[in-house]
Design an enzyme around this catalytic site. Structure first.
Site, PDB file in Angstrom:
ATOM      1  CE  LYS A 232      -2.628   2.566   3.452  1.00 47.50           C
ATOM      2  NZ  LYS A 232      -1.804   3.042   4.524  1.00 47.50           N
TER       3      LYS A 232
ATOM      4  CG  ASP B 153      -8.214  16.474  13.480  1.00 45.12           C
ATOM      5  OD1 ASP B 153      -9.344  16.533  13.973  1.00 45.12           O
ATOM      6  OD2 ASP B 153      -8.023  16.465  12.242  1.00 45.12           O
TER       7      ASP B 153
ATOM      8  CG  MET C 127       9.056   5.925  14.819  1.00 47.98           C
ATOM      9  SD  MET C 127       9.088   5.757  13.041  1.00 47.98           S
ATOM     10  CE  MET C 127      10.549   4.797  12.825  1.00 47.98           C
TER      11      MET C 127
END
Length: 435
Positions: free
Chosen positions: A23, A122, A342
């Site tokens: 993807k 956001d 991360m």
């Protein structure tokens, strides 16, 4: 009513499964077709929402898109409708698609200008796009924000090669800057470049189109700008996140599974991390064979201390597979500390696993300790909602290994990243129904 999966777990699976095309690579290489007026053929494209939306967006822009078969498309970006970028359609479609940022680099490079809707703050988080924009600015692009229509107008009529030290080794950020630099005047040097296989694939594809890129596979890329690029053919790598997910699935359900055509040399340390959990796997040709195992035991470090598995930029372990490793560790023998560096909040799905009977201590938003049950106690099926793509598949694996029935809601999240996952798992003997 949204879709949900109902899963009756606790039975071993068996058979062969082929991973879909990657993807994350798809979003980059499909955007790269905008760099040339010639025809580009891309195969092994996964049939998933995020990718299909990007292809649809290219069609709206005027790219001639032809579907040759289920996973192969040709793209011809001869005539691009520049006005489309100021349209409401682009605003709604481009805004709703995280991959849409990837078209900016190629458009700037080829046409010298672009307009992009201000991305939703956001959804992406503040830092995610800074790398892209800082890179474009260093090449000489100028951004003007128009508060009236909510668009950035970008002028890149005079892109010049330069030295760029990326503020973070962002994969999409690197890809975007590379695509902008291939047609810029002069030489661009990108240091702290991401070097994931997906990015190497993009660079190899661009090279076949006539770009001059050296340092592929390292974190220092040198790009000599060229006048124009031509067409090419490109095949996507198999999705390494799917491959890792299937290894975990086999171990946790005690199943014998063969994962076909995995491009093993591109998997980096992924197989080794699963081996550290005690999972046996063997390479047969380019297939990974996982035998049915009743037990798998987590290794300790040489001094006997508890194993830690953490994510890191490539060639380190990918953050997208940490959720899978965490779930698979639940039924291992031994303990492991999972350290998700991360992203915050990627580990918050452990509450669902606790409800199923897992022994996990959530230390903080980044760390969780899993105390393996060694299959002495089975997980129990529950009703749950998937928070994000990767957690969704982790919960799916947990449900397939659990006793009794589980229901997973919000499966749109899973399907953004995994094509026809229910039918493919059914072929292995999974009892999974879509409602």
């Amino acid at each position: 009513m949204t879709n949900a999966f109902v899963i009756n777990g606790g039975k071993p699976l068996k058979g062969e499964i082929t991973p879909q095309g990657a993807k994350n690579e798809a979003l980059q290489v499909i955007s790269a077709v905008l760099l040339t007026a010639e025809k580009v053929t891309i195969s092994n494209i996964p049939d998933i929402k995020d990718v299909n939306k990007l292809i649809e967006l290219l069609g709206d822009m005027g790219v001639i898109v032809e579907r040759i078969n289920e996973h192969t498309y040709t793209f011809e970006a001869k005539d691009i409708n520049q006005d489309f970028f100021l349209s409401e359609t682009f605003k709604s479609k481009g805004g709703g698609l995280r991959g849409s940022i990837m078209i900016v680099g190629p458009l700037l490079a080829r046409f010298g200008k672009a307009s992009i809707p201000k991305p939703g703050g956001d959804k992406i988080g503040r830092r995610r796009l800074d790398t892209h924009f800082l890179g474009f600015e260093k090449l000489g692009a100028q951004f003007n924000y128009n508060p009236e229509n909510g668009f950035f107008n970008v002028d890149a009529s005079n892109l010049q090669g330069t030295y760029i030290l990326l503020d973070e080794a962002s994969v999409t950020g690197t890809a975007n800057v590379v695509m902008a630099a291939v047609l810029a005047k002069g030489t661009t040097t990108i240091y702290n470049a991401a070097c994931e296989p997906y990015l190497q694939q993009l660079c190899k594809m661009l090279s076949r189109m006539g770009a001059k890129i050296s340092g592929i596979g390292s974190n220092l890329l040198t790009i000599e700008g060229v006048e124009k690029l031509g067409g090419t053919e490109h095949r996507l790598l198999p999705d390494m996140i799917e491959i890792g997910s299937f290894i975990g699935l086999a171990a946790m359900t005690g199943s014998e599974i063969t994962i076909k055509d995995v491009q093993y040399k591109e998997l980096g340390m992924i197989p080794d991390v699963f081996k550290r959990l005690g999972i046996k796997l063997e390479l047969r040709g380019d297939d990974i064979f996982i035998p049915a195992q009743e037990h798998y035991e987590i290794e300790t470090f040489i001094d006997g201390s508890i194993m830690t598995i953490a994510d890191a930029p490539w060639p380190g372990f990918t953050p997208d597979l940490l959720s899978i490793v965490l779930v698979v560790a639940i039924q291992a023998k031994g303990s492991v500390l999972i350290h998700q560096k991360m992203f915050e909040s990627r580990l918050f799905f452990v509450d669902k696993l606790l409800d199923m009977g897992a022994q996990i201590i959530l230390c903080d938003p980044h760390r969780a300790t899993v105390i393996g049950l060694d299959n002495q106690v089975k997980l129990r099926g529950i009703s749950m909602t998937s928070p994000d793509i990767r957690a969704g598949v982790s919960l799916l694996i947990a449900a397939l290994s659990a006793q009794g029935q589980s229901t997973i809601y919000n499966i749109e999240q899973i399907e953004r990243g995994y094509q026809h996952i229910d039918t493919r798992l059914k072929a292995l003997g999974a009892d999974i129904t879509r409602i």
